[in-house]
Design an enzyme around this catalytic site. Structure first.
Site, short mmCIF file in Angstrom:
data_model
loop_
_atom_site.label_atom_id
_atom_site.label_comp_id
_atom_site.label_asym_id
_atom_site.label_seq_id
_atom_site.Cartn_x
_atom_site.Cartn_y
_atom_site.Cartn_z
N PHE A 104 -7.95 1.72 3.97
CA PHE A 104 -7.03 0.62 3.69
C PHE A 104 -7.26 -0.62 4.54
O PHE A 104 -6.66 -1.66 4.29
CB PHE A 104 -5.57 1.06 3.81
CG PHE A 104 -5.18 1.63 5.15
CD1 PHE A 104 -4.91 0.80 6.22
CD2 PHE A 104 -5.05 3.00 5.33
CE1 PHE A 104 -4.54 1.31 7.45
CE2 PHE A 104 -4.67 3.53 6.56
CZ PHE A 104 -4.42 2.68 7.62
N GLU A 121 -6.52 6.77 5.74
CA GLU A 121 -5.68 7.96 5.76
C GLU A 121 -6.48 9.08 5.11
O GLU A 121 -7.15 8.86 4.09
CB GLU A 121 -4.39 7.71 4.97
CG GLU A 121 -3.29 8.69 5.23
CD GLU A 121 -2.38 8.30 6.40
OE1 GLU A 121 -1.53 9.13 6.75
OE2 GLU A 121 -2.53 7.19 6.93
N ASP A 123 0.84 -1.20 0.00
CA ASP A 123 0.00 0.00 0.00
C ASP A 123 0.87 1.25 0.00
O ASP A 123 1.97 1.24 0.56
CB ASP A 123 -0.87 0.06 1.26
CG ASP A 123 -1.98 -0.97 1.28
OD1 ASP A 123 -2.14 -1.69 0.27
OD2 ASP A 123 -2.68 -1.05 2.31
N ARG A 166 3.19 -3.03 17.39
CA ARG A 166 4.06 -3.23 16.22
C ARG A 166 4.50 -4.69 16.23
O ARG A 166 5.49 -5.04 16.83
CB ARG A 166 5.29 -2.31 16.31
CG ARG A 166 4.97 -0.86 16.05
CD ARG A 166 6.24 -0.02 15.98
NE ARG A 166 5.96 1.33 15.53
CZ ARG A 166 5.60 2.33 16.33
NH1 ARG A 166 5.51 2.11 17.62
NH2 ARG A 166 5.36 3.52 15.84
N LYS A 212 6.82 -0.48 7.32
CA LYS A 212 6.90 0.68 6.41
C LYS A 212 8.32 0.85 5.92
O LYS A 212 9.29 0.73 6.67
CB LYS A 212 6.39 1.95 7.10
CG LYS A 212 7.03 2.31 8.42
CD LYS A 212 6.30 3.49 9.04
CE LYS A 212 6.80 3.78 10.44
NZ LYS A 212 6.03 4.83 11.11
N ARG A 251 -3.65 9.70 9.81
CA ARG A 251 -4.25 8.39 10.09
C ARG A 251 -5.61 8.64 10.73
O ARG A 251 -5.74 9.37 11.71
CB ARG A 251 -3.34 7.59 11.03
CG ARG A 251 -3.85 6.19 11.39
CD ARG A 251 -3.38 5.18 10.40
NE ARG A 251 -3.72 3.80 10.78
CZ ARG A 251 -2.87 2.95 11.35
NH1 ARG A 251 -1.63 3.34 11.62
NH2 ARG A 251 -3.24 1.71 11.63
N LYS A 280 2.10 4.62 1.47
CA LYS A 280 2.12 5.28 2.80
C LYS A 280 1.96 6.76 2.54
O LYS A 280 2.87 7.44 2.10
CB LYS A 280 3.46 5.00 3.50
CG LYS A 280 3.63 5.76 4.81
CD LYS A 280 2.72 5.20 5.89
CE LYS A 280 2.96 5.89 7.22
NZ LYS A 280 2.37 7.23 7.31
N ARG A 312 -5.00 8.82 15.25
CA ARG A 312 -4.26 7.71 15.84
C ARG A 312 -4.14 7.88 17.35
O ARG A 312 -4.02 6.91 18.08
CB ARG A 312 -2.87 7.63 15.21
CG ARG A 312 -2.20 6.28 15.40
CD ARG A 312 -0.85 6.24 14.75
NE ARG A 312 0.19 6.66 15.68
CZ ARG A 312 1.48 6.60 15.42
NH1 ARG A 312 1.90 6.19 14.25
NH2 ARG A 312 2.38 6.99 16.31
#
Length: 557
Positions: free
Chosen positions: A346, A305, A253, A421, A427, A260, A255, A275
Site C-alpha cells: 500500500f 500488509e 484503503d 501519528r 483509521k 503489517r 485496513k 512493525r
C-alpha cells in the site's frame, strides 16, 4: 570506563523530573565521554541495541529473580517480598547485594565495556526450547550473575534494570536528540538530528555522525535491510472527522486483519520485517517468493500488509490464526499449506533512493508501476480516491463484510513520516458493543505503578462450566485515579498470591470496550478481546455477561 561512572549518570537522571535538566545532564556526559558515545546514547535509554537489530537479551523478570538469587545467596521469597513491596526488581537486586550471603573470592573490574560485551554475548545465546534452550538460559544467567556478583549494591540495581530493559528513567528519543544537539551543536540542528534518526533508526550512527559534524548528520540516509519505523495512523470516530484530518479528496484503503510488513528488496534478495522491526523472512517463504515474482525493482522498501486466506475457499483468515506463523520458527512448510498468505502493498518508502519526502499520490503511482498482481500471491491494496462520504461508507462496509478491520483514510499530498501519528493517515474502526466482565485476577505493578494492582484478568460466565472463564487482560489506558480505585476495590478480594500475580473473588464487574473479539486457545473461554479498555465500573450488576453472549457477538462481527 568504570561502570560506576555511568551509574552516577543514572543516579543524577533518576533524581530529576525535569526533561530540560535531564537533557543538560546527558549533553555534558556525552561531551565528556566521547570515546564511548555510541554505547552511552543507547544505555541512557535503557536499550542495549538499536531498534532495527534483530537481537533480544531474553532475560525476563522471573529469570532476573533467579539470577539475583544465584548471585547473592538470598532466598527467592526474600527477593520476591522486596520486589512486591517496591515494584522494582532493580531495587530488590540492590537490597539483596547489600546484605548478600554469597561472597566471591576473586572479582573482575566492572566496566561499561564489560557490561556492553555481556549484553551482546547474552543476546547471541539461543533461547529456544528443549535441552539446548535450557543450556543457553543457564549460560545467560551465569554471565549476568557474574556481573551482579562483582557489583556494589547501586551498580547491581542498574545492571538488573538494564538486562530486563526497564531502566525507569524516562529518557526517550526526544531527550537523546536534544542532548546530542546541545552537546555538539549548541542546541541547534534538532530537526536535522531527528530526520537522521527517522531515516536510520539508529542513535549509535546518529551520535557518531554528530561527532563528525552537521554535514555528516545531514548526509545520513535510509539503507535497504535496515528497517525504519512505520508511519502510524490516528483513530477517528467518523468519516467526517477523517476528512477533517486528512483533507479532501482522500485515499481510502482497506485496513486488513493481517500483519503489517515492511518489505526490503536488495539486488534480488528479500527481507520482511514487522512493525516492531522483527525479521520474519524465514516464517514467510511464500511471501518472499511472491515478492520476487511480482515486484519489478532492484532496490526498494515497500509498506504492506500480509493477510491470510482459507486454502479451501479463499475467504479471509483472522490475524489470530495468522499470528501462529509470525511466532513459529519450525514446521514452516506445514503452516504455509494450512495458512497461506497474500501480500497487499500500500505504500512505497524507497525506490533506488528515499521516497519519504514524495507526496503519497506519487508514491502510490510508483508502487503500482513496479507491481504485477496475481491473486492469492500479491495484489495492490483495495484502494480508491474520493471526497464522497457515501463512497467511503460503502468501502468501509465492504471491508467489514469481507472480514477485514475497516478502512484507512490518507492524505494524498502527505509525505511519509516514520514512527509518528501525524494525521497523514487515520483509521476508522467499528465500535463494538461493550461487555460487562468480572475481574478474576490482577498483577502488582512495577515502577510508577508500584503498589497498584493492574493488568486485570477479565472473565465471562460459562454456564456449562459453572465458573468464570478468562477472555483477556486489561493492561493499558488506565489512569492513576482508576488504578487507585481498582486497587482499593480488589485488595480485600485477594484469595491467592503467586509472586506478583493475584487471584481475586469475582465481585468487581467492569464495562469493557474493545476493538474486536478473536478466537484464542490462550484463554479458557476460547476467545480474546483485542485491546480491551475500561469504560466504567458496573456497581449495579452482580453477574458478568455470559460466554454465550461473547460467542454471539463474535459470530455477528
Amino acid at each position: 570506563m568504570e561502570y560506576s561512572k555511568l551509574v552516577e549518570l543514572y543516579e543524577q537522571l533518576d533524581s530529576t523530573q525535569s526533561t530540560l535538566e535531564m537533557t543538560s545532564i546527558l549533553a555534558e556526559f556525552f561531551r565528556e565521554n566521547d570515546e564511548l558515545l555510541e554505547d552511552i546514547v543507547l544505555l541512557a535509554m535503557g536499550r542495549p541495541f538499536p531498534y532495527w537489530k534483530n537481537m533480544d537479551i531474553g532475560i525476563s523478570s522471573k529469570t532476573m529473580l533467579e539470577i539475583i538469587e544465584e548471585a547473592t545467596g538470598r532466598s527467592k521469597s526474600e527477593i520476591e517480598e522486596v520486589w512486591r513491596d517496591e515494584g522494582d526488581l532493580g531495587y530488590a537486586a540492590e537490597e539483596m547485594v547489600r546484605t548478600k550471603t554469597q561472597r566471591k573470592l576473586g572479582s573482575k573490574d566492572l566496566t561499561v565495556e564489560r557490561v556492553v560485551d555481556t549484553l551482546e554475548k547474552v543476546a547471541k545465546m539461543g533461547s529456544g526450547g528443549g535441552e539446548t534452550g535450557k543450556v543457553s538460559m543457564d549460560k545467560k544467567k551465569s554471565e549476568v550473575s557474574a556481573l551482579i556478583s562483582d557489583a556494589d549494591p547501586v551498580e547491581a540495581k542498574w545492571i538488573a534494570r538494564t538486562f530486563i530493559e526497564n531502566l525507569r528513567l524516562g529518557v526517550g528519543e526526544g531527550t537523546i536528540r536534544d542532548a546530542l544537539s546541545e552537546a555538539f551543536f549548541e542546541g541547534e540542528y534538532k530537526e536535522s538530528i531527528q530526520r537522521a534518526y527517522d531515516l536510520t533508526n539508529d542513535f549509535q550512527e546518529v551520535a557518531r555522525a554528530c561527532r563528525e559534524g552537521i554535514e555528516k548528520v545531514e548526509s545520513l540516509e535510509i539503507e535497504v535491510f535496515r528497517p525504519i519505523k512505520s508511519m502510524l495512523a490516528k483513530k477517528v470516530e467518523s468519516i467526517e472527522e477523517g476528512f477533517e484530518e486528512v483533507g479532501k479528496p482522500a485515499a481510502i484503503d482497506y485496513k486488513y486483519d493481517g500483519v503489517r510488513a515492511q518489505i526490503h528488496i536488495k539486488d534480488g534478495e528479500v527481507k520482511i520485517f514487522t512493525r516492531r522491526l522483527e525479521d520474519i523472512t524465514e516464517q514467510f517463504p511464500d511471501a518472499v517468493e511472491a515478492i520476487k515474482n511480482h515486484v519489478n525493482a532492484e532496490n526498494a522498501i515497500i509498506d504492506s500488509e500480509i493477510v491470510a486466506y482459507d486454502p479451501e475457499d479463499g475467504s479471509s483468515i483472522p490475524f489470530q490464526q495468522l499470528s501462529r506463523r509470525v511466532k513459529r520458527k519450525y514446521d514452516i512448510q506445514k503452516l504455509k499449506r494450512e495458512i497461506p498468505v497474500e501480500v497487499r502493498p500500500f505504500d512505497l518508502i524507497y525506490l533506488e533512493g528515499s521516497m519519504i519526502d514524495t507526496p503519497y499520490s506519487q508514491r502510490y503511482e510508483s508502487l503500482e508501476n513496479i507491481v504485477s498482481e496475481r491473486k492469492q500471491e500479491l495484489r495492490m491494496v483495495d484502494h480508491d480516491v474520493t471526497d464522497d462520504p457515501e463512497r467511503v461508507h460503502e468501502l468501509d462496509q465492504a471491508a467489514l463484510s469481507e472480514g477485514q478491520e475497516g478502512i484507512m483514510m490518507k492524505s494524498v499530498d502527505a509525505v511519509y513520516k516514520p514512527g509518528n501519528r501525524v494525521g497523514y493517515m487515520v483509521k476508522l474502526k467499528p465500535v463494538m458493543e461493550t461487555l460487562d466482565l468480572a475481574v478474576i485476577g490482577a498483577k502488582w505493578g512495577e515502577g510508577r505503578r508500584s503498589g497498584w494492582l493492574s493488568r486485570l484478568k477479565l472473565g465471562c460466565w460459562s454456564e456449562e462450566k459453572q465458573e468464570y472463564v478468562m477472555i483477556g487482560r486489561m493492561a493499558t489506558g488506565l489512569t492513576d485515579e482508576e488504578l487507585g480505585e481498582i486497587t482499593e476495590r480488589l485488595k480485600p478480594l485477594v484469595i491467592e498470591e503467586d509472586g506478583r500475580d493475584v487471584t481475586v473473588k469475582p465481585d468487581v464487574i467492569v464495562e469493557a470496550e474493545y476493538e474486536e473479539i478473536q478466537k484464542s486457545p490462550n484463554y479458557s473461554s476460547g476467545y480474546a478481546l483485542r485491546f480491551p479498555r475500561l469504560k466504567s465500573f458496573r456497581d449495579d450488576k452482580e453477574d458478568a455477561d455470559s460466554l454465550e453472549k461473547v460467542q454471539n457477538l463474535y459470530d455477528g462481527q
